[in-house]
Design a protein around this motif. Structure first.
Motif, PDB file in Angstrom:
ATOM      1  N   GLY A  43       0.781  -1.121   0.028  1.00 28.93           N
ATOM      2  CA  GLY A  43       0.029  -0.062   0.138  1.00 28.93           C
ATOM      3  C   GLY A  43       0.982   1.336   0.205  1.00 28.93           C
ATOM      4  O   GLY A  43       0.474   2.551   0.390  1.00 28.93           O
ATOM      5  N   VAL A  44       2.023   1.230  -0.764  1.00 31.91           N
ATOM      6  CA  VAL A  44       3.101   2.310  -0.591  1.00 31.91           C
ATOM      7  C   VAL A  44       3.220   2.781  -2.131  1.00 31.91           C
ATOM      8  O   VAL A  44       2.702   2.140  -3.001  1.00 31.91           O
ATOM      9  N   GLN A  45       3.913   4.042  -2.388  1.00 30.84           N
ATOM     10  CA  GLN A  45       3.876   4.466  -3.542  1.00 30.84           C
ATOM     11  C   GLN A  45       5.342   4.200  -4.218  1.00 30.84           C
ATOM     12  O   GLN A  45       6.289   4.393  -3.455  1.00 30.84           O
ATOM     13  N   LEU A  46       5.266   3.747  -5.447  1.00 27.83           N
ATOM     14  CA  LEU A  46       6.730   3.706  -6.163  1.00 27.83           C
ATOM     15  C   LEU A  46       6.626   4.728  -7.344  1.00 27.83           C
ATOM     16  O   LEU A  46       5.902   4.318  -8.302  1.00 27.83           O
ATOM     17  N   SER A  47       7.519   5.658  -7.316  1.00 36.51           N
ATOM     18  CA  SER A  47       7.234   6.792  -8.539  1.00 36.51           C
ATOM     19  C   SER A  47       8.637   6.719  -9.052  1.00 36.51           C
ATOM     20  O   SER A  47       9.644   6.576  -8.494  1.00 36.51           O
ATOM     21  N   TYR A  48       8.676   6.927 -10.574  1.00 38.77           N
ATOM     22  CA  TYR A  48       9.927   6.832 -11.078  1.00 38.77           C
ATOM     23  C   TYR A  48       9.864   7.614 -12.393  1.00 38.77           C
ATOM     24  O   TYR A  48      10.350   7.302 -13.423  1.00 38.77           O
ATOM     25  N   LEU A  53       5.918  10.266 -17.842  1.00 36.99           N
ATOM     26  CA  LEU A  53       5.354   9.127 -17.318  1.00 36.99           C
ATOM     27  C   LEU A  53       3.883   9.437 -16.572  1.00 36.99           C
ATOM     28  O   LEU A  53       3.132   8.524 -16.913  1.00 36.99           O
ATOM     29  N   ARG A  54       4.213  10.570 -16.252  1.00 33.78           N
ATOM     30  CA  ARG A  54       2.703  11.152 -15.246  1.00 33.78           C
ATOM     31  C   ARG A  54       1.646  11.164 -16.539  1.00 33.78           C
ATOM     32  O   ARG A  54       0.504  10.991 -16.357  1.00 33.78           O
ATOM     33  N   PRO A  55       2.083  12.024 -17.604  1.00 35.63           N
ATOM     34  CA  PRO A  55       0.934  12.292 -18.637  1.00 35.63           C
ATOM     35  C   PRO A  55       0.460  10.995 -19.309  1.00 35.63           C
ATOM     36  O   PRO A  55      -0.681  10.797 -19.455  1.00 35.63           O
ATOM     37  N   ILE A  56       1.353   9.945 -19.241  1.00 38.07           N
ATOM     38  CA  ILE A  56       0.834   8.622 -19.944  1.00 38.07           C
ATOM     39  C   ILE A  56      -0.029   7.831 -19.063  1.00 38.07           C
ATOM     40  O   ILE A  56      -1.006   7.484 -19.375  1.00 38.07           O
ATOM     41  N   ARG A  57       0.287   7.897 -17.862  1.00 39.89           N
ATOM     42  CA  ARG A  57      -0.407   7.112 -16.740  1.00 39.89           C
ATOM     43  C   ARG A  57      -1.732   7.755 -16.315  1.00 39.89           C
ATOM     44  O   ARG A  57      -2.679   7.139 -16.434  1.00 39.89           O
ATOM     45  N   ASP A  58      -1.607   9.121 -16.182  1.00 41.91           N
ATOM     46  CA  ASP A  58      -2.842   9.828 -15.758  1.00 41.91           C
ATOM     47  C   ASP A  58      -3.683  10.613 -16.889  1.00 41.91           C
ATOM     48  O   ASP A  58      -4.763  10.463 -17.055  1.00 41.91           O
ATOM     49  N   THR A  77       0.911   3.700  -8.563  1.00 44.52           N
ATOM     50  CA  THR A  77       2.323   3.194  -9.326  1.00 44.52           C
ATOM     51  C   THR A  77       1.831   3.131 -10.818  1.00 44.52           C
ATOM     52  O   THR A  77       2.104   4.135 -11.374  1.00 44.52           O
ATOM     53  N   GLU A  78       1.344   1.964 -11.211  1.00 46.68           N
ATOM     54  CA  GLU A  78       1.141   1.705 -12.624  1.00 46.68           C
ATOM     55  C   GLU A  78      -0.220   1.356 -12.677  1.00 46.68           C
ATOM     56  O   GLU A  78      -1.062   1.245 -11.653  1.00 46.68           O
ATOM     57  N   THR A  79      -0.711   1.291 -14.043  1.00 48.87           N
ATOM     58  CA  THR A  79      -2.039   0.883 -14.238  1.00 48.87           C
ATOM     59  C   THR A  79      -2.073  -0.462 -15.058  1.00 48.87           C
ATOM     60  O   THR A  79      -2.503  -0.451 -16.360  1.00 48.87           O
TER      61      THR A  79
END
Length: 457
Positions: A135-140, A151-156, A350-352
């Motif tokens: 339940g933690v965040q892994l950001s990259y 990466l954030r625009p692709i994911r979100d 993290t990812e989708t």
């Protein structure tokens, strides 16, 4: 008249503190530490909590640093530092001890921010699963294209769309080398030497020039774009060491520029029973691009990622792909985002991954090709070559011939050499490979000097 309430954050009233552990104090790590300290008040105002740099784990606490930081911040005990942190920033690089420390951070409930594309490409899927379970965040964000928010625009931002293709210049070293060869006519070795002198290339540039760095980033881009976990082993990889000044000149003459691209695209592959399988091809290789393509205008050590989506159409993200301060910007973007979520509550993001698309090999790709041939200059050569292309189902779009009379033997009894540059129409990788094998068997062919793919036409 009702007045609208306006919330004002006063940094003096912020009581919550989040402990930040920094692993590594190299070029990027030192800048991250500097910004965390220099911008502490403004970061606190954005987050609603103060970020306290609790320590910096390094191998040698007495080594000289480019940034002036308090000696007491440094420690060689990374494990203790990680266990006591709320947020862990991993900037060591490589596989170990980075993986062990990230897993330790996740186990102790810490949010992790990393720029380690090599580790994510090799072991990302298992790290994502561990973070999800804890339940933690892994950001990259910093793992791909430095300061460019991609990466954030692709994911979100594109979460409601369907991405069909991603093409990126994601390695600044190789882009600088190819750009120098294109703009100055430099040979590969000379351009590499200049890239090393300027600090773009490492002392050992293998990971860059052989395409491994770009392949790691390609795996990450593909995983986010197509909601399926891809690893480094899934990426077809070819570097730029075989690209010659002659290839660059011939491409320029035909209206193209050569770039090292990471490409991930959704394709349909034919099966033996006539059915079709939808999957994803991920590849890195030198590529001819038309000079009017947006990626062709990316010069020097800059990076850019070009995305094609069903609804959004074509998008391009451009900026500095490396360097301490630009990459620190991406790291801190992840830190602020994660810290804000920790203050407000809610699960880590993290990812989708929503499905599993099969990996399609390079043989599933259909594109255009550029082929360089060294052939004897004699009657019938072009006809024989054209016939072999046709027999293997590959259609020629353009063919250019340059004859080198000076290479004939001195007494005039031997033939001169002809340099042929061919660009095909779209063809399958399998058909192209069969064509090249057939051409290599001709006595009139001295060598196949180049086989490069063409995109963006």
């Amino acid at each position: 008249m009702t007045e609208r309430n306006t919330a004002v954050t006063d940094t003096d009233t912020i009581h919550k503190t989040l402990k930040v552990a920094l692993l590594g104090a190299g070029n990027v790590g030192a800048q991250v530490a500097r910004i965390l300290r220099a911008d502490a008040d403004s970061l606190a105002a954005r987050i609603g909590a103060r970020l306290e740099l609790s320590g910096i784990a390094v191998r040698n606490v007495d080594a000289p640093r480019d940034v002036d930081l308090p000696r007491e911040l440094f420690t060689s005990d990374a494990s203790t530092l990680v266990r006591e942190a709320d947020i862990v920033i991993e900037l060591i690089g490589g596989i170990e001890p980075a993986r062990t420390l990230i897993l330790e951070a996740i186990e102790h409930g810490a949010t992790v921010v990393t720029g380690n594309k090599a580790l994510l490409a090799v072991d990302g899927p298992s790290l994502y699963e561990k973070a999800d379970a804890a339940g933690v965040q892994l950001s990259y964000e910093a793992a791909v294209a430095g300061a460019i928010p991609i990466l954030r625009p692709i994911r979100d931002s594109l979460a409601g769309d369907k991405i069909t293709r991603v093409m990126g210049i994601v390695n600044g070293t190789t882009n600088y080398i190819l750009d120098q060869m294109d703009t100055t006519g430099a040979q590969f070795a000379d351009a590499l030497a200049e890239a090393t002198r300027l600090g773009y290339a490492e002392a050992d540039p293998t990971a860059d020039i052989e395409g491994h760095d770009a392949a790691a980033k390609g795996a990450i881009l593909a995983s986010l774009s197509f909601h399926t976990r891809f690893a480094l082993e899934d990426v077809h990889c070819q570097g730029i060491t075989d690209v010659t000044a002659s290839d660059i000149a011939a491409a320029k003459d035909a209206g193209f520029v050569i770039k090292l691209l990471a490409i991930a695209e959704k394709l349909q592959s034919s099966n033996d029973d006539g059915s079709r399988t939808e999957g994803v091809s991920v590849r890195v290789h030198p590529t001819l691009l038309p000079r009017e393509h947006p990626l062709a205008a990316v010069h020097g050590a800059f990076n850019a990622v070009f995305i094609e989506a069903e609804s959004a159409g074509e998008l391009m993200f451009y900026g500095q792909g490396a360097g301490g301060t630009p990459t620190a910007s991406a790291i801190l973007g992840d830190v602020v985002s994660a810290a804000r979520r920790m203050v407000l509550g809610g699960p880590g993001r993290t990812e989708t991954t929503t499905g599993v698309l099969p990996v399609l090999g390079i043989e599933a790709v259909t594109t255009q090709y550029y082929i360089g041939l060294d052939a004897a200059d004699q009657p019938g050569v072009l006809a024989k070559i054209s016939a072999l292309f046709a027999e293997n189902g590959v259609s020629i779009e353009t063919m250019r011939q340059t004859v080198h009379r000076e290479r004939a033997v001195c007494d005039g009894s031997g033939p001169a050499a002809a340099e042929l540059r061919i660009i095909t129409h779209r063809a399958s990788e399998a058909s192209l490979a069969a064509t090249v094998r057939a051409i290599n068997g001709l006595e009139i062919i001295n060598s196949v000097t180049s086989v490069l793919r063409v995109e963006g036409v």
